[in-house]
Scaffold this motif. Structure first.
Motif, PDB file in Angstrom:
ATOM      1  N   VAL A  80    -103.914  41.486-110.171  1.00  0.00           N
ATOM      2  CA  VAL A  80    -103.581  42.230-108.960  1.00  0.00           C
ATOM      3  C   VAL A  80    -102.795  41.316-108.017  1.00  0.00           C
ATOM      4  O   VAL A  80    -103.216  40.191-107.754  1.00  0.00           O
ATOM      5  CB  VAL A  80    -104.855  42.743-108.247  1.00  0.00           C
ATOM      6  CG1 VAL A  80    -104.481  43.577-107.027  1.00  0.00           C
ATOM      7  CG2 VAL A  80    -105.733  43.543-109.196  1.00  0.00           C
ATOM      8  N   LEU A 102    -110.705  40.707-104.491  1.00  0.00           N
ATOM      9  CA  LEU A 102    -110.709  41.088-105.908  1.00  0.00           C
ATOM     10  C   LEU A 102    -112.080  41.482-106.446  1.00  0.00           C
ATOM     11  O   LEU A 102    -112.179  42.468-107.186  1.00  0.00           O
ATOM     12  CB  LEU A 102    -110.131  39.967-106.768  1.00  0.00           C
ATOM     13  CG  LEU A 102    -108.626  39.970-106.890  1.00  0.00           C
ATOM     14  CD1 LEU A 102    -108.157  38.782-107.711  1.00  0.00           C
ATOM     15  CD2 LEU A 102    -108.119  41.254-107.492  1.00  0.00           C
ATOM     16  N   ILE A 122    -111.104  47.693-111.261  1.00  0.00           N
ATOM     17  CA  ILE A 122    -109.862  47.820-112.024  1.00  0.00           C
ATOM     18  C   ILE A 122    -110.125  47.957-113.516  1.00  0.00           C
ATOM     19  O   ILE A 122    -109.229  47.774-114.331  1.00  0.00           O
ATOM     20  CB  ILE A 122    -108.906  46.633-111.753  1.00  0.00           C
ATOM     21  CG1 ILE A 122    -109.564  45.311-112.109  1.00  0.00           C
ATOM     22  CG2 ILE A 122    -108.400  46.663-110.321  1.00  0.00           C
ATOM     23  CD1 ILE A 122    -108.613  44.129-112.040  1.00  0.00           C
ATOM     24  N   ARG A 168    -101.436  44.872-115.346  1.00  0.00           N
ATOM     25  CA  ARG A 168    -101.320  44.320-113.994  1.00  0.00           C
ATOM     26  C   ARG A 168    -101.191  45.454-112.984  1.00  0.00           C
ATOM     27  O   ARG A 168    -100.689  46.532-113.290  1.00  0.00           O
ATOM     28  CB  ARG A 168    -100.090  43.420-113.885  1.00  0.00           C
ATOM     29  CG  ARG A 168    -100.225  42.108-114.591  1.00  0.00           C
ATOM     30  CD  ARG A 168     -99.062  41.163-114.290  1.00  0.00           C
ATOM     31  NE  ARG A 168     -97.788  41.808-114.002  1.00  0.00           N
ATOM     32  CZ  ARG A 168     -96.835  42.035-114.895  1.00  0.00           C
ATOM     33  NH1 ARG A 168     -97.004  41.686-116.142  1.00  0.00           N
ATOM     34  NH2 ARG A 168     -95.703  42.596-114.533  1.00  0.00           N
ATOM     35  N   LEU A 169    -101.615  45.166-111.762  1.00  0.00           N
ATOM     36  CA  LEU A 169    -101.475  46.091-110.640  1.00  0.00           C
ATOM     37  C   LEU A 169    -100.719  45.367-109.542  1.00  0.00           C
ATOM     38  O   LEU A 169    -101.116  44.273-109.128  1.00  0.00           O
ATOM     39  CB  LEU A 169    -102.847  46.538-110.132  1.00  0.00           C
ATOM     40  CG  LEU A 169    -102.836  47.409-108.879  1.00  0.00           C
ATOM     41  CD1 LEU A 169    -102.182  48.759-109.169  1.00  0.00           C
ATOM     42  CD2 LEU A 169    -104.258  47.609-108.367  1.00  0.00           C
ATOM     43  N   THR A 170     -99.634  45.968-109.077  1.00  0.00           N
ATOM     44  CA  THR A 170     -98.821  45.369-108.016  1.00  0.00           C
ATOM     45  C   THR A 170     -98.741  46.327-106.842  1.00  0.00           C
ATOM     46  O   THR A 170     -98.434  47.508-107.009  1.00  0.00           O
ATOM     47  CB  THR A 170     -97.394  45.069-108.523  1.00  0.00           C
ATOM     48  OG1 THR A 170     -97.475  44.184-109.635  1.00  0.00           O
ATOM     49  CG2 THR A 170     -96.555  44.433-107.426  1.00  0.00           C
TER      50      THR A 170
END
Length: 160
Positions: free
Chosen positions: A6, A38, A43, A50-52
């Motif tokens: 993230v 986090l 997630i 991935r997370l953006t």
């Protein structure tokens, strides 16, 4: 491994903003904030993708957090788009100078039900950097409290 999954990316969509603020510095602070929260983010549905958070500056009226995320299979990445309105000097004393049309960019009002919308609260801040950082954190927190979806995938703060 979760810490690499993230992150935030800062994008500039207001002409001349980079003459007023150092977006890389703000981006580092936002990424440090994400690192600190986090453990609270669920997630598991991302299956290692991935997370953006794509945090964009815009000439708009409200902070806009897109409710759904975009996905890029080739990069194994999900992207959540957030728009931070940049004030002009009539909206906040620290705002940018207005352009010839009275705005700091091409105005796009937030009027879609595809977004979570928040008041920018310009009067709470003393500088453009402080405003952008605080607004981005507020948007991330609000979005994670509400949750983001993409098909069967969901990202939100964990239920404790």
């Amino acid at each position: 491994m979760k810490h690499k999954q993230v992150s935030a990316l800062m994008s500039i969509n207001v002409p001349g903003l980079d003459d007023f603020v150092v977006m890389d510095s703000i981006g580092k602070e936002i990424n440090a904030y994400i690192e600190s929260i986090l453990p609270e983010i669920d997630i598991e549905d991302l299956s290692g993708w991935r997370l953006t958070f794509d945090i964009n500056s815009f000439c708009t009226d409200l902070i806009a957090i897109y409710k759904k995320f975009w996905w890029y299979p080739s990069d194994r990445e999900y992207v959540i788009s957030i728009a931070i309105p940049i004030p002009d000097n009539t909206q906040a004393r620290y705002g940018m100078l207005s352009g010839t049309n009275g705005r700091v960019g091409c105005f796009r009002p937030v009027d879609s039900n595809h977004f979570y919308a928040l008041d920018p609260e310009y009067d709470k801040y003393f500088s453009l950097e402080q405003y952008i950082l605080a607004s981005a954190i507020k948007a991330i927190d609000y979005g994670l409290a509400k949750g983001f979806t993409c098909g069967a995938k969901k990202v939100k703060f964990q239920d404790l």
